[in-house]
Each structure stands twice: as C-alpha cells, then as structure tokens.
Design an enzyme around this catalytic site. Structure first.
Site, short mmCIF file in Angstrom:
data_model
loop_
_atom_site.label_atom_id
_atom_site.label_comp_id
_atom_site.label_asym_id
_atom_site.label_seq_id
_atom_site.Cartn_x
_atom_site.Cartn_y
_atom_site.Cartn_z
N LYS A 114 1.34 -1.45 0.28
CA LYS A 114 -0.24 -0.28 -0.17
C LYS A 114 0.65 1.56 0.22
CE LYS A 114 -4.55 -1.62 1.55
NZ LYS A 114 -5.91 -1.28 1.81
N LYS A 197 -4.85 -9.54 -6.52
CA LYS A 197 -6.08 -9.17 -5.79
C LYS A 197 -7.10 -8.63 -6.21
CE LYS A 197 -6.44 -7.01 -1.46
NZ LYS A 197 -7.17 -7.18 -0.20
N LYS A 200 -10.59 -2.72 -4.06
CA LYS A 200 -10.99 -1.53 -4.59
C LYS A 200 -10.08 -0.25 -5.08
CE LYS A 200 -13.52 -1.33 0.12
NZ LYS A 200 -12.89 -2.22 0.66
N1 AQP Z 1 -10.46 -9.31 -3.37
C1 AQP Z 1 -10.68 -9.98 -2.82
N2 AQP Z 1 -11.06 -11.63 -1.96
C2 AQP Z 1 -11.08 -12.08 -0.94
N3 AQP Z 1 -11.48 -11.13 0.18
C3 AQP Z 1 -11.52 -9.30 -0.37
N4 AQP Z 1 -11.24 -9.42 0.96
C4 AQP Z 1 -10.67 -7.29 0.53
N5 AQP Z 1 -10.72 -8.21 -0.63
C5 AQP Z 1 -10.61 -9.84 -1.65
C6 AQP Z 1 -11.77 -9.07 2.15
O1 AQP Z 1 -12.52 -8.05 2.58
C7 AQP Z 1 -12.26 -8.57 4.06
C8 AQP Z 1 -12.29 -6.34 3.76
O2 AQP Z 1 -11.76 -5.80 3.27
P1 AQP Z 1 -11.40 -4.05 3.74
O3 AQP Z 1 -12.30 -2.85 2.54
O4 AQP Z 1 -11.31 -3.73 4.85
O5 AQP Z 1 -9.54 -3.93 2.99
P2 AQP Z 1 -8.12 -4.63 1.60
O6 AQP Z 1 -8.81 -5.95 2.60
O7 AQP Z 1 -7.59 -3.70 1.64
O8 AQP Z 1 -9.95 -4.28 0.28
P3 AQP Z 1 -9.61 -4.28 -0.98
O9 AQP Z 1 -11.05 -4.39 -1.56
O10 AQP Z 1 -8.19 -4.26 -1.59
O11 AQP Z 1 -9.21 -2.57 -1.32
P4 AQP Z 1 -8.15 -1.17 -0.96
O12 AQP Z 1 -8.06 -1.21 -2.35
O13 AQP Z 1 -9.17 -0.01 -0.50
O14 AQP Z 1 -7.37 -2.55 -0.02
C9 AQP Z 1 -10.97 -8.67 4.37
O15 AQP Z 1 -11.95 -9.60 5.22
C10 AQP Z 1 -10.85 -9.45 3.35
O16 AQP Z 1 -9.91 -9.79 3.13
#
Ligand code: AQP
Length: 339
Positions: A114, A197, A200
């Site tokens: 990140k 992965k 968002k």
């Molecule tokens: N691609 C994914 N596959 C399975 N699980 C996922 N999670 C996120 N992306 C995937 C699960 O969603 C929960 C919440 O995630 P979050 O939004 O708090 O943070 P993150 O993991 O950082 O999600 P993003 O979408 O990748 O957000 P950004 O881009 O902002 O960093 C967690 O349980 C995570 O495992």
C-alpha cells in the site's frame, strides 16, 4: 469453526463494495450469525490511513452498513457499528502499540504494497494499521475472525500481540483469535489480471464487479474479463490464473464445489462460460442491489441500526477496557482518591 463464542470482522468504508469483499468476507458472516455473537464494524478508522475526503467517508459508512444488511447481515442478531464510535479501539491500540516490537511490523507485506515506492511519505497510521486491527479484535475478546486470505498475516500478528500481552500482564487478558478463512473464494482476483487481488483501489473499474453494478455492467465486465488461449475451462492456479478465478467465482456463487463447476462447465469455450457466469452473477446480485437501494432510501433506519450497534458494542468494549486499563496500571479515580 471450533466453539466460536464471539466473532468480529469489518470492511473499510473506502468505496464501493466489490465481489471480493462479498465472497471473501460478508457472505461468510451471514451463516455465522446463528453460531456465535457477531460484531461487524465499519472500519472508518482504518479508512483514514490513506488520503481521503471526510464527507465521502461519512457517506460511505452509511452505504457500507446498507450493504451489510442487503447481503444478509441481520441487525437483530448482529451489531453493526462504526469503529470510531467506540473509544476503546484507539485506547487499546495505543497500549498494544507499546507492546509490539518494530520487527513484527516490518514484516507486514500489506504495508509495503500500500505504501508503494513512496514509503517515507506513507502515514504512521498505515504502518501501524495491523496494531489497530489487533485492537479491534482483542477489545471484544473475539474468538474468531472471518477474513479473506489477504488478512491472514495481520491475524497472525494479532495472535502474537495477544500472547505477548498475556505474558507481560501474567493473565489471560485475551483469547488467541482464530482466523476463519473459507477454502473457496478466499482470494478473488482482478478480472484484468488473475495474479492480482480484486481491490477497491485498483485503478481499473473493469478489474472488479461492484455490488452496485447494473446487470449490463456485470455482463460487460465478465465478457471483457481476461481469458487465455487454452481449450475449455479448467482450474489450474499456476497455468490458468484467470480461468481459475472465474471458475472459483462461478462455483461460489452457485454454492457448488470447484470440481462440480468444472464438471458442468469444463467443456465450454470462454465465451459461453462467461455468459453462464454473468447470468449466475446477475441472478445472485440483483436482489442484493435492490435491497441496498431500498435501504439507502431510509437513512433514518440505517442510522438507528448503527445507533443500536454502537450501544451493544460499547457495553462489551467499555467493560473490557476498564479492566485492561486497571491491569496496565493506569490511574483510576476509584483507586486513589488522595491524588
Ligand atoms: N479480492 C478479495 N478476495 C477475497 N477477500 C477480499 N477482501 C478484500 N478483497 C478481497 C476481504 O474483504 C474484507 C474487507 O477488506 P477491506 O475493504 O477492509 O480492505 P482490503 O482488504 O484492503 O480491501 P480492498 O478492496 O483491497 O480495499 P483497498 O483497495 O482499499 O485496499 C477483508 O476481510 C478482506 O480479506
């Protein structure tokens, strides 16, 4: 899950919920509501570890709450609340910070991803994010934490911190939280690159399906999803990451195993398989989207749900925090009135 007693999980209200968040996290929470006491926070304190717009964050807290409910979280069974409303998250995070060796945090791969190339400009909050996550879990003495595969390392850190605290204060302040990671769909990948992965923050909107996407948008994104030149559809993560990802999404949405999905779709070409996948996704996501829109038309209801969730969470958090502060040696008026 072995003997769960309390479950905590959450999502950062940083944008539109996508299929990865749904299949990797929220969908799994739904079934757990009948097995244990469930607390589902809206992780707004985590959301400020990267640059953000305050008004958008506030709006996103409410819309993420609406998604939780639209996806099947029952507010009569589970507490839904914004993390920042409970002071204990920040208070405990500081205490845990003072018990976490820097070396443990230096190993966290998500910070490296990140922070990117500009590590020196990243905030201290982004660096210590896993400690706040440990505080979220330990504050409620959660026994189980359902997460996607990407959060496994942070969960291990939370266990290490809990162990260190228990040893230092010579009592079982915290149970060691168990990660609950589903075997299927624990890591949904980008539609544009099967090795990355779904996220968002990916620049390409085409890389993810949002739960808010229209049926046409879902069909187009699936049609344009990256494929390969091999015949048929098969699950082989190393050789066919994109086919494997789409097959895994299909199986999970249909509630069948990957083997079963391969048995029914293996002979199809990519174009027919994608049509079938888009149909399955549209059938599954349309009722969620419709319920979400209904809920968003009733902000007072959503605010009431969060208000109740805050009350439920606060009772547990305040009680535990009072004990932790006492054990940590912090001054309390009831202890020493001469001060
Ligand atoms: N691609 C994914 N596959 C399975 N699980 C996922 N999670 C996120 N992306 C995937 C699960 O969603 C929960 C919440 O995630 P979050 O939004 O708090 O943070 P993150 O993991 O950082 O999600 P993003 O979408 O990748 O957000 P950004 O881009 O902002 O960093 C967690 O349980 C995570 O495992």
């Amino acid at each position: 899950m072995t003997n769960p007693s309390r479950i905590l999980s959450g999502i950062q209200p940083t944008g539109n919920i996508h299929l990865g968040n749904y299949l990797g996290a929220i969908r799994n929470w739904v079934g757990m509501q009948n097995e244990a006491e469930c607390l589902f926070m809206l992780a707004d304190m985590h959301a400020i570890t990267l640059p953000y717009v305050p008004a958008e964050l506030r709006a996103c807290v409410r819309s993420t709450a609406a998604y939780y409910i639209a996806c099947g979280i029952d507010p009569d069974k589970s507490a839904i609340f914004p993390q920042s409303a409970i002071a204990g998250h920040a208070e405990l995070s500081w205490i845990l910070t003072c018990h976490t060796p820097l070396g443990w945090l230096n190993r966290m791969t998500q910070f490296k991803e990140k922070a990117g190339k500009h590590k020196d400009n990243a905030s201290l909050g982004l660096y210590s994010y896993p400690v706040l996550m440990a505080a979220d879990i330990l504050l409620y003495r959660a026994t189980h934490v359902p997460v996607g595969e990407d959060q496994k390392q942070h969960l291990e850190l939370a266990r290490d911190i809990a162990g260190a605290m228990n040893r230092f204060y010579e009592q079982e302040l915290f149970p060691l939280p168990e990660p609950v990671i589903m075997k299927q769909a624990a890591r949904i990948m980008s539609l544009r690159d099967g090795t990355k992965k779904m996220s968002k923050s990916d620049e390409s909107e085409q890389s993810r399906i949002h739960l808010s996407d229209s049926n046409d948008a879902i069909a187009t994104k699936i049609r344009k999803a990256k494929s390969d030149m091999l015949e048929g559809i098969s699950y082989d993560l190393a050789a066919r990451p994109e086919a494997s990802n789409l097959l895994s999404i299909y199986a999970t949405i249909q509630g069948i195993s990957i083997d079963e999905a391969q048995a029914t779709c293996g002979a199809l070409n990519f174009s027919s398989f994608k049509e079938r996948l888009a149909e399955a996704l549209i059938a599954h996501l349309t009722p969620i989207r419709e319920k979400y829109h209904l809920l968003m038309n009733n902000p007072a209801y959503l605010d009431g749900i969060m208000h109740d969730g805050i009350s439920k969470a606060r009772i547990i958090a305040d009680d535990h925090m009072r004990h932790i502060k006492e054990v940590a040696g912090f001054y309390s008026a009831s202890h020493d009135r001469k001060w």
